[in-house]
Design an enzyme around this catalytic site. Structure first.
Site, PDB file in Angstrom:
ATOM      1  N   GLU A 195       0.841  -1.204   0.000  1.00  0.00           N
ATOM      2  CA  GLU A 195       0.000   0.000   0.000  1.00  0.00           C
ATOM      3  C   GLU A 195       0.875   1.254   0.000  1.00  0.00           C
ATOM      4  O   GLU A 195       0.613   2.226  -0.722  1.00  0.00           O
ATOM      5  CB  GLU A 195      -0.909  -0.001   1.236  1.00  0.00           C
ATOM      6  CG  GLU A 195      -1.845   1.197   1.284  1.00  0.00           C
ATOM      7  CD  GLU A 195      -2.571   1.315   2.622  1.00  0.00           C
ATOM      8  OE1 GLU A 195      -3.088   0.291   3.116  1.00  0.00           O
ATOM      9  OE2 GLU A 195      -2.612   2.429   3.161  1.00  0.00           O
ATOM     10  N   THR A 231      -3.135   2.873   5.849  1.00  0.00           N
ATOM     11  CA  THR A 231      -4.490   2.706   6.430  1.00  0.00           C
ATOM     12  C   THR A 231      -4.507   1.828   7.669  1.00  0.00           C
ATOM     13  O   THR A 231      -5.385   1.961   8.518  1.00  0.00           O
ATOM     14  CB  THR A 231      -5.468   2.115   5.395  1.00  0.00           C
ATOM     15  OG1 THR A 231      -4.886   0.937   4.858  1.00  0.00           O
ATOM     16  CG2 THR A 231      -5.790   3.087   4.295  1.00  0.00           C
TER      17      THR A 231
HETATM   18 FE1  F3S Z   1      -9.773  -0.619   2.941  1.00  0.00          FE
HETATM   19 FE2  F3S Z   1      -9.653  -0.350   5.501  1.00  0.00          FE
HETATM   20 FE3  F3S Z   1      -9.903  -2.701   4.491  1.00  0.00          FE
HETATM   21  S1  F3S Z   1      -8.441   0.673   4.012  1.00  0.00           S
HETATM   22  S2  F3S Z   1      -8.885  -2.561   2.555  1.00  0.00           S
HETATM   23  S3  F3S Z   1     -11.386  -1.075   4.345  1.00  0.00           S
HETATM   24  S4  F3S Z   1      -8.729  -2.165   6.235  1.00  0.00           S
END
Ligand code: F3S
Length: 693
Positions: free
Chosen positions: A123, A159
């Site tokens: 990422e 994230t």
């Molecule tokens: Fe997206 Fe959060 Fe999952 S960034 S991939 S929803 S952990």
């Protein structure tokens, strides 16, 4: 022993979205490639491979024109360029896309980009691509404090970056003339980490379910171990160390965002089995998974000083640009999250895609944090319908939420309810409902009648409406298919009254009409004489009674039809006329009988002796009826053996006489008879006497 399951378990929104996108593409194309592994979970990867979804490290390795899936981690712009010859399905998580936008915009505006995260994490590599690969990476407060004093700095977080650590980094940043901090940690990650902290503080043991290669899972372990030293990290139920569990343990269960529901369920089931064997007085408490995701986003993470840190960290030189303020950045994430996350409640009807069909149970992705299940008995109102015969993985179906949480963290769904609601809605909207015939199945006997199911909708059939005849045992109709007409609808009470009898009457009427439609004037049909009256005979020609008028019974005059026909006699008749409106059919019997004179020369050959009744006397002779329509003439010279003046001197009307046929002329309808010849033949002595005279 007590088991407490976290509210936020199973695939996160982004992972689910990517897995679904890959599965749908594989369904369509047969084989597809993901750029890197779609998910950090070996079990799921193995499953995906068996479905034709293969991981590639570089897009160059994908065959021309093939389909590649960009996983939720996202990629840099250079990767999109190298995929130009491929069919790209972009499953980048919207939260990651948002970071790409922030980074790109700020890099273009002269900001030095800093990313809190591991530089080798896919990422982070992708994010770095959006600022031309010029980002600096921060993994600790030390890294932050060691940064040179840039003029303009823009800080974002991976994230899944730990929230606390990000705060520390923000606090350690050196003073800069312009600094923007974006809290881009995914709300899902925050929720899970906060929940892990909360549970590990109250539980005596913690189980973290998920692949150990997943940063997400590793972080959850870290959080749990901080508060609970009895933390086990397991990738599936086989890895559970049950011997470490005590009877009085309170066990918390959390799971990484890449962990499928199935694996979590297996772990919980395994522990529940253990729990049963451990003590009589145990309690399994499964926490409800009904909290709205937005609530979790709105709540501060376990009283951590997030908001304060934010305010300190953000000098915000440009208040007019909300996305640049940390709080607003978070708000935009929450917004994005809300836009894509399905909130559910009992009774809600949703669309979902089929993920798995096992033993008649259908697993459906409804975009919720955990998949839903349709138990076999909730699939269709017809118990014989097997979902595996009517559905395949990837199909989209409508379902109703029966229970947001069935006690084990599963969402219980019903397809049957959706079907019956649709039928009911259609019924209500249909103005012609009472003109239609529905197929129902008898379900149960109730007072005064039968309950039948019309595609899952209950309808009451009164006993008097079950048949055209008296019904002795209503139970005979249970389990039977019935054609029904709706005779009453109470929309407010959602009540339907139906009639089978009305359908039977309708069918009889249609059959009758069909029969009448088949009647053709001039056709010959078989029939049975049912009734005889003075004016004719009624003949049944297959359910329809037609009349043979007395004048059509025979060619000759008949006094009464019974002279020719008898009740029960099977005859052939000709259809002379049909009046559908008045439901009348005129039939002819004589028309199919030979006309008498056409056979006369065969029936009465010259020289034969016949017997008949004298019916008329004229000056030149007497007419003798040989049959109702054939009279022969005895000329006066042939009446007796001697010459007579008047016929009446020898015979009278009504006498039965025997005569010899002298001549037959069918065309002229004439037969000449001789009574004299018969007398002389039978009495030769009279002839001798005449000769002597
Ligand atoms: Fe997206 Fe959060 Fe999952 S960034 S991939 S929803 S952990």
């Amino acid at each position: 022993m007590k088991i407490v399951v976290a509210e936020n378990i199973g695939f996160c929104f982004g992972v689910r979205r990517a897995v679904d996108a890959a599965r749908n593409a594989a369904c369509e194309k047969g084989a597809v490639y993901t750029l890197g592994e779609l998910i950090h979970n070996d079990f799921v990867l193995e499953e995906l491979r068996s479905e034709g979804i293969f991981a590639l490290q570089e897009p160059e390795r994908a065959p021309d024109g093939s389909t590649v899936i960009i996983r939720s981690h996202g990629v840099g712009p250079e990767v999109y360029k190298s995929c130009a010859r491929l069919n790209v399905v972009d499953a980048t998580c919207p939260f990651v896309e948002k970071i790409h936008e922030i980074v790109k915009e700020h890099a273009e505006n002269g900001y030095q980009i800093a990313i809190a995260g591991r530089p080798d994490h896919p990422e982070v590599i992708g994010i770095n691509g959006w600022c031309g690969g010029k980002a600096v990476f921060l993994q600790s407060a030390e890294d932050a404090s060691a940064l040179p004093a840039y003029d303009k700095l823009c800080l974002v977080a991976q994230t899944t970056f730990p929230y606390e650590l990000f705060d520390e980094i923000v606090n350690a940043l050196p003073t800069m003339s312009e600094r923007k901090v974006f809290y881009t940690i995914c709300p899902t990650t925050l929720e899970r980490q906060a929940e892990a902290a909360r549970l590990s503080k109250i539980c005596t043991a913690m189980i973290v379910v998920g692949d150990r290669n997943s940063a997400n899972t590793r972080k959850l372990c870290e959080v749990c171990r901080k508060w609970c030293k009895h933390t086990q990290s397991v990738s599936n139920h086989n890895e559970l160390s049950l011997e470490k569990i005590q009877t009085n343990d309170i066990i918390g269960v959390v799971a990484g965002a890449s962990t499928p529901d199935r694996i979590i369920r297996e772990v919980i089931t395994r522990m529940s089995e253990l729990e049963k064997t451990m003590a009589e007085e145990t309690e399994v408490e499964i926490k409800k998974v009904e909290t709205e995701a937005t609530d979790a986003v709105a709540q501060p993470v376990e009283a951590e000083p997030a908001a304060e840190t934010t305010e300190q960290a953000e000098p915000v030189k440009e208040p007019e640009a909300p996305a640049e303020h940390t709080d607003n950045a978070e708000a935009s994430f929450a917004e994005a999250f809300e836009k894509t996350l399905v909130r559910i409640r009992n009774g809600q009807i949703l669309k979902g895609s089929v993920v798995q069909i096992v033993d008649g149970e259908v697993c459906v992705n409804i975009g919720y944090k955990s998949d839903g299940f349709i138990p076999r008995n909730e699939y269709s109102s017809d118990p014989d319908v097997n979902p595996a015969d009517t559905l395949k993985v990837g199909d989209e179906i409508e379902v109703e939420v029966i229970k947001v949480n069935d006690g084990e963290g599963n969402v219980l769904l019903s397809r049957k309810n959706v079907e019956s609601k649709r039928v009911w809605d259609n019924l209500l909207q249909d103005d012609d409902i009472q003109d239609k015939v529905f197929t129902g199945v008898g379900k149960e006997v109730v007072k005064g009648g039968l309950i039948a199911s019309i595609d899952g909708v209950r309808a009451f059939v009164p006993a008097s409406q079950l048949s055209t005849k008296y019904v002795e045992n209503i139970g005979d109709y249970v389990g039977k298919e019935l054609k029904l007409k709706v005779i009453e609808v109470d929309k407010s009470r959602k009540r339907i009254v139906a009639s089978h009898k009305a359908v039977l009457a309708l069918e009889a009427e249609e059959a009758r009409k069909e029969k009448w439609g088949k009647l053709e004037v001039g056709a010959r049909v078989a029939g049975t004489v049912r009734r005889i009256t003075d004016f004719g005979a009624f003949v049944d020609i297959g359910g329809i009674d037609g009349l043979v008028h007395v004048t059509d019974v025979a060619w000759g005059r008949v006094k009464h039809p019974s002279d020719v026909l008898s009740i029960g006699q099977e005859i052939e008749v000709i259809i002379r006329d049909v009046d559908v409106e008045k439901q009348r059919v005129s039939l002819g019997y004589k028309q199919l009988q030979p006309k008498p004179w056409t056979m006369a020369d065969e029936k009465y050959p010259v020289g034969s002796v016949v017997e008949g009744k004298v019916v008329r006397i004229v000056p030149f002779g007497a007419f003798v009826a040989l049959e109702p329509t054939i009279d022969g003439l005895i000329h006066i010279s042939q009446v007796g053996v001697k010459r007579i003046v008047k016929v009446e001197d020898e015979i009278n009307v009504g006498d039965i006489v025997r005569c010899k046929v002298l001549e037959v002329n069918p065309e002229a309808k004439r037969i000449s008879l001789s009574r004299r010849d018969v007398i002389l033949d039978e009495h030769p002595e009279i002839l001798e006497e005449l000769v002597r005279e």
